[in-house]
Scaffold this motif. Structure first.
Motif, PDB file in Angstrom:
ATOM      1  N   SER A   1      39.877  21.851 -33.049  1.00  0.00           N
ATOM      2  CA  SER A   1      38.813  21.852 -32.051  1.00  0.00           C
ATOM      3  C   SER A   1      37.999  20.564 -32.064  1.00  0.00           C
ATOM      4  N   ASP A   2      38.107  19.763 -33.108  1.00  0.00           N
ATOM      5  CA  ASP A   2      37.406  18.477 -33.137  1.00  0.00           C
ATOM      6  C   ASP A   2      37.977  17.507 -32.104  1.00  0.00           C
ATOM      7  N   LEU A   3      39.189  17.788 -31.603  1.00  0.00           N
ATOM      8  CA  LEU A   3      39.805  16.914 -30.611  1.00  0.00           C
ATOM      9  C   LEU A   3      39.559  17.403 -29.182  1.00  0.00           C
ATOM     10  N   VAL A   4      38.811  18.501 -29.024  1.00  0.00           N
ATOM     11  CA  VAL A   4      38.479  18.981 -27.684  1.00  0.00           C
ATOM     12  C   VAL A   4      37.487  18.024 -27.027  1.00  0.00           C
ATOM     13  N   THR A   5      37.715  17.713 -25.756  1.00  0.00           N
ATOM     14  CA  THR A   5      36.811  16.843 -25.004  1.00  0.00           C
ATOM     15  C   THR A   5      36.051  17.579 -23.909  1.00  0.00           C
ATOM     16  N   ALA A   6      36.553  18.724 -23.460  1.00  0.00           N
ATOM     17  CA  ALA A   6      35.860  19.449 -22.394  1.00  0.00           C
ATOM     18  C   ALA A   6      36.360  20.889 -22.304  1.00  0.00           C
ATOM     19  N   PHE A   7      35.472  21.761 -21.844  1.00  0.00           N
ATOM     20  CA  PHE A   7      35.817  23.135 -21.485  1.00  0.00           C
ATOM     21  C   PHE A   7      35.399  23.389 -20.052  1.00  0.00           C
ATOM     22  N   GLU A   8      36.098  24.290 -19.395  1.00  0.00           N
ATOM     23  CA  GLU A   8      35.622  24.912 -18.171  1.00  0.00           C
ATOM     24  C   GLU A   8      35.423  26.381 -18.506  1.00  0.00           C
ATOM     25  N   VAL A   9      34.224  26.892 -18.286  1.00  0.00           N
ATOM     26  CA  VAL A   9      33.870  28.214 -18.786  1.00  0.00           C
ATOM     27  C   VAL A   9      32.989  28.946 -17.786  1.00  0.00           C
ATOM     28  N   VAL A  10      33.174  30.260 -17.743  1.00  0.00           N
ATOM     29  CA  VAL A  10      32.279  31.125 -16.983  1.00  0.00           C
ATOM     30  C   VAL A  10      31.413  31.854 -17.995  1.00  0.00           C
ATOM     31  N   THR A  11      30.127  31.585 -17.975  1.00  0.00           N
ATOM     32  CA  THR A  11      29.211  32.207 -18.916  1.00  0.00           C
ATOM     33  C   THR A  11      28.802  33.591 -18.424  1.00  0.00           C
ATOM     34  N   GLY A  12      28.111  34.334 -19.286  1.00  0.00           N
ATOM     35  CA  GLY A  12      27.796  35.724 -18.979  1.00  0.00           C
ATOM     36  C   GLY A  12      26.850  35.921 -17.814  1.00  0.00           C
ATOM     37  N   ASP A  13      26.180  34.831 -17.378  1.00  0.00           N
ATOM     38  CA  ASP A  13      25.330  34.936 -16.192  1.00  0.00           C
ATOM     39  C   ASP A  13      26.110  34.726 -14.904  1.00  0.00           C
ATOM     40  N   GLY A  14      27.447  34.628 -15.035  1.00  0.00           N
ATOM     41  CA  GLY A  14      28.298  34.513 -13.858  1.00  0.00           C
ATOM     42  C   GLY A  14      28.386  33.115 -13.276  1.00  0.00           C
ATOM     43  N   GLU A  15      28.007  32.100 -14.055  1.00  0.00           N
ATOM     44  CA  GLU A  15      28.059  30.718 -13.583  1.00  0.00           C
ATOM     45  C   GLU A  15      29.265  29.992 -14.174  1.00  0.00           C
ATOM     46  N   PHE A  16      29.925  29.191 -13.317  1.00  0.00           N
ATOM     47  CA  PHE A  16      31.029  28.346 -13.774  1.00  0.00           C
ATOM     48  C   PHE A  16      30.432  27.016 -14.222  1.00  0.00           C
ATOM     49  N   ARG A  17      30.793  26.590 -15.432  1.00  0.00           N
ATOM     50  CA  ARG A  17      30.235  25.364 -15.977  1.00  0.00           C
ATOM     51  C   ARG A  17      31.323  24.486 -16.580  1.00  0.00           C
ATOM     52  N   ARG A  18      31.171  23.174 -16.378  1.00  0.00           N
ATOM     53  CA  ARG A  18      31.980  22.203 -17.112  1.00  0.00           C
ATOM     54  C   ARG A  18      31.154  21.782 -18.331  1.00  0.00           C
ATOM     55  N   VAL A  19      31.809  21.757 -19.494  1.00  0.00           N
ATOM     56  CA  VAL A  19      31.096  21.575 -20.749  1.00  0.00           C
ATOM     57  C   VAL A  19      31.736  20.434 -21.532  1.00  0.00           C
ATOM     58  N   THR A  20      30.932  19.424 -21.875  1.00  0.00           N
ATOM     59  CA  THR A  20      31.384  18.300 -22.691  1.00  0.00           C
ATOM     60  C   THR A  20      30.290  17.972 -23.694  1.00  0.00           C
ATOM     61  N   ALA A  21      30.516  16.935 -24.493  1.00  0.00           N
ATOM     62  CA  ALA A  21      29.498  16.511 -25.445  1.00  0.00           C
ATOM     63  C   ALA A  21      28.234  16.034 -24.739  1.00  0.00           C
ATOM     64  N   ASP A  22      28.348  15.585 -23.490  1.00  0.00           N
ATOM     65  CA  ASP A  22      27.202  15.074 -22.736  1.00  0.00           C
ATOM     66  C   ASP A  22      26.703  16.033 -21.667  1.00  0.00           C
ATOM     67  N   GLU A  23      27.564  16.907 -21.188  1.00  0.00           N
ATOM     68  CA  GLU A  23      27.218  17.853 -20.127  1.00  0.00           C
ATOM     69  C   GLU A  23      27.240  19.256 -20.713  1.00  0.00           C
ATOM     70  N   ASN A  24      26.104  19.917 -20.760  1.00  0.00           N
ATOM     71  CA  ASN A  24      25.957  21.211 -21.444  1.00  0.00           C
ATOM     72  C   ASN A  24      26.339  21.101 -22.922  1.00  0.00           C
ATOM     73  N   PRO A  25      25.700  20.161 -23.651  1.00  0.00           N
ATOM     74  CA  PRO A  25      26.094  19.907 -25.042  1.00  0.00           C
ATOM     75  C   PRO A  25      25.895  21.100 -25.975  1.00  0.00           C
ATOM     76  N   ALA A  26      24.908  21.955 -25.715  1.00  0.00           N
ATOM     77  CA  ALA A  26      24.701  23.119 -26.578  1.00  0.00           C
ATOM     78  C   ALA A  26      25.900  24.067 -26.501  1.00  0.00           C
ATOM     79  N   LEU A  27      26.407  24.285 -25.288  1.00  0.00           N
ATOM     80  CA  LEU A  27      27.607  25.108 -25.145  1.00  0.00           C
ATOM     81  C   LEU A  27      28.811  24.429 -25.782  1.00  0.00           C
ATOM     82  N   PHE A  28      28.903  23.116 -25.655  1.00  0.00           N
ATOM     83  CA  PHE A  28      30.023  22.389 -26.262  1.00  0.00           C
ATOM     84  C   PHE A  28      30.030  22.599 -27.771  1.00  0.00           C
ATOM     85  N   TRP A  29      28.851  22.582 -28.359  1.00  0.00           N
ATOM     86  CA  TRP A  29      28.736  22.864 -29.796  1.00  0.00           C
ATOM     87  C   TRP A  29      29.256  24.278 -30.101  1.00  0.00           C
ATOM     88  N   GLY A  30      28.792  25.273 -29.337  1.00  0.00           N
ATOM     89  CA  GLY A  30      29.090  26.647 -29.667  1.00  0.00           C
ATOM     90  C   GLY A  30      30.477  27.129 -29.305  1.00  0.00           C
TER      91      GLY A  30
END
Length: 459
Positions: free
Chosen positions: A155-184
Motif C-alpha cells: 500500500s506504500d506504492l498506492v498513489t490514488a483511490f476513487e472511493v464512495v464514502t458513507g455520506d454517499g459522495e464520490f471522492r478522488r483521494v491522493t496524498a494532496d487531495e483528501n489526504p486524511a482519507l488517503f492516510w486511512g
C-alpha cells in the motif's frame, strides 16, 4: 439514522447493474465469500457496474436505515449482524498501465491480471502470495507479499483511490487531495468507504530467483531452528517464510503432500540468481525434500512460491506478530504441533523494507517493528473448527513472551472488536473512528462498526 428494517423498497433502487434478491438466480453465487464458513444473508446483492451505482446504493441505504458491505473476490469476508446491502464490485474490471508505470485497477481486478498486464514491459505489481486475491481489498489492508522485505508494504506504492464514502459522495483521494482519507484507506481495511478503483506504482522486475521446497515432517524442528537463525542475517534482497503443512488426502493435493506432515520453505530473491542460490543453499540440505525446488521464475509466476488454494473453502485463522524468534520460541511452537489440527502454521519473515514507513505519505498501517508474522489456518467447519480455534489461541499464548500483541489487517478477518483492536495502536484506532464518523455520519459502512467498537475497548 432511521430505524433498521428489512422491508426497504428495493424496487426504487435504480442502477445500471443488478439488484439480486434472496432466492433469485445469481444471489447465492455473489453473496458467498471465498471462505465459505462465513455465512451472510444480505437483504440484496447489488452488482454494480460503475461508481454511480455505488453512490446510488449508499444513498439508498442511508435513506432506509440499512448498512452496506462490499465484496469482489470474497476474500477477507466477515459476518454482518444487521440488515445489509452487499455491494458486489466484481464487474469493475478496468485495468490500465500508463507510460510512467502507474496501474489503475477497478475494484474487481485481481492481482493475476495485473501481473499478466505488466509482464511484457518488465513491470511488477506487489501482489500477495495468492494472485487470485482482489487488488483493492489487499491494498486497503496494507499488503504483505512474497518480496515484502525487498520492496516493502504494497500500500506504500498506492498513489490514488476513487472511493464512495458513507455520506454517499464520490471522492478522488491522493496524498494532496483528501489526504486524511488517503492516510486511512491504506490500512483501514474498508472502514472509510467503498473503493471503486485504485492507482499504484509498479516496480521494474521481470524475474526473480526462488520457489518452494517441501521437507519430510520429521525434520520440522531442526529446520525451524535453522530457519530462525538463518533469517537473522538475511539481506533485504531475500524474503522467506516457513510453514508446517498438513494437507488432507483430497483431489488437487499433490500425492507427496497428501495425508502427511511436511515443512515448506518459501524463498524469493530479487537480484543475481547465482547469489540467491548461494544464500538459500544452506537451508536445502537440512532434510529430505519430497517436492519442489528453486530456480529462476518470471515475476508473473510469483504465486507459485506459496501455491495458495484457489478454490473456495471453509477456514478458521488466527494470527499474531513476533518481535523475535529465539530457540525457546521455536521449542514452544514445535511443542504444540505434534497433534495440531491446523492445515498450515506459517511463520513469515518481516523486517527489511517492511519496517520502513513511507515518510512522504504516512498511513494507518502499523506494526512495522515486528520481525515475524505467525498465522494458523484450520478447517472452519464443525466439529474441527472448535479444535482449530482452541489450538490457535493456545499457540499464540505459548508464544506470548515473544509476541507484540498486534496482528496485521489482512490476516484473521474478523469483526470481533478485541481482534480489530490488535491491528492498530490506540492513536491510529481513534483517528480511524473519527474519520469514519466524519465521512459516514449515518453509520452506513458496515466495516466501520468494528472500528468504533474496538476504539471503545481501548479507552
Amino acid at each position: 439514522m432511521t430505524e433498521l428494517t428489512t422491508a426497504a423498497p428495493l424496487h426504487e433502487l435504480s442502477i445500471a447493474g443488478r439488484v439480486l434478491l434472496p432466492g433469485r438466480p445469481g444471489y447465492a453465487e455473489l453473496a458467498t465469500p471465498w471462505n465459505v464458513a462465513v455465512v451472510n444473508e444480505p437483504i440484496a446483492v447489488v452488482e454494480v457496474l460503475d461508481a454511480a451505482d455505488v453512490v446510488a446504493t449508499v444513498r439508498f441505504a442511508a435513506a432506509h436505515g440499512l448498512e452496506v458491505s462490499v465484496q469482489a473476490t470474497g476474500h477477507g469476508a466477515v459476518r454482518t449482524e444487521r440488515p445489509t446491502l452487499l455491494v458486489h464490485t466484481g464487474r469493475l474490471t478496468d485495468l490500465t498501465i500508463d507510460a510512467d508505470g502507474i496501474a489503475r485497477a477497478g475494484a474487481g481486478v485481481r492481482w493475476g491480471q495485473v501481473l499478466e498486464a505488466g509482464a511484457p514491459r518488465g513491470l511488477a505489481g506487489l501482489a500477495g502470495s495468492a494472485p487470485n486475491v482482489g487488488v483493492v481489498g489487499f491494498l486497503t489492508g496494507g499488503g504483505i507479499g512474497p518480496v515484502v522485505r525487498t520492496f516493502g508494504v504494497s500500500s506504500d506504492l498506492v498513489t490514488a483511490f476513487e472511493v464512495v464514502t458513507g455520506d454517499g459522495e464520490f471522492r478522488r483521494v491522493t496524498a494532496d487531495e483528501n489526504p486524511a482519507l488517503f492516510w486511512g484507506l491504506r490500512g483501514g481495511k474498508g472502514a472509510l468507504g467503498i473503493v471503486t478503483a485504485v492507482e499504484f506504482q509498479l516496480v521494474e522486475v521481470a524475474e526473480l530467483f526462488g520457489g518452494c521446497v517441501y521437507f519430510e515432517g520429521r525434520d520440522a524442528e531442526a529446520i525451524a531452528h535453522a530457519w530462525a537463525r538463518w533469517t537473522d542475517d538475511l539481506p533485504e534482497a531475500a524474503s522467506s517464510s516457513l510453514a508446517i503443512v498438513q494437507m488432507p488426502a483430497m483431489p488437487g493435493v499433490p500425492e507427496p503432500l497428501a495425508g502427511r506432515t511436511t515443512v515448506a520453505l518459501r524463498f524469493a530473491w530479487v537480484g543475481d540468481p547465482a547469489e540467491g542460490s548461494r544464500v538459500v543453499e544452506p537451508m536445502l540440505g537440512l532434510g529430505t525434500i519430497v517436492l519442489g525446488g528453486m530456480g529462476v521464475l518470471p515475476y508473473s509466476a510469483i504465486g507459485a512460491i506459496h501455491a495458495d488454494p484457489v478454490d473456495p473453502m471453509p477456514t478458521h485463522e488466527e494470527s499474531g506478530l513476533l518481535r523475535e524468534l529465539p530457540a525457546e520460541a521455536i521449542e514452544a511452537l514445535m511443542g504444540l504441533l505434534a497433534d495440531s489440527p491446523q492445515i498450515i502454521v506459517e511463520l513469515r519473515h518481516l523486517g527489511g523494507a517492511f519496517a520502513r514507513a513511507n515518510d512522504h505519505a504516512p498511513s494507518a498501517f502499523g506494526h512495522r517493528d515486528a520481525a515475524y508474522n505467525l498465522v494458523t489456518i484450520g478447517l472452519g467447519v464443525p466439529p474441527v473448527v472448535a479444535a482449530a480455534a482452541a489450538h490457535g489461541t493456545a499457540l499464540l499464548a505459548a508464544l506470548g513472551p515473544w509476541t507484540t500483541g498486534g496482528c496485521l489487517p489482512n490476516f484473521t478477518a474478523s469483526a470481533d472488536p478485541s481482534i480489530v483492536r490488535r491491528k492498530y495502536d490506540d492513536e491510529t484506532l481513534t483517528r480511524l473512528a473519527t474519520l469514519a464518523t466524519t465521512y459516514d455520519p449515518h453509520g452506513v459502512i458496515a466495516a466501520a462498526h468494528p472500528i468504533h467498537a474496538a476504539c471503545l475497548l481501548s479507552r
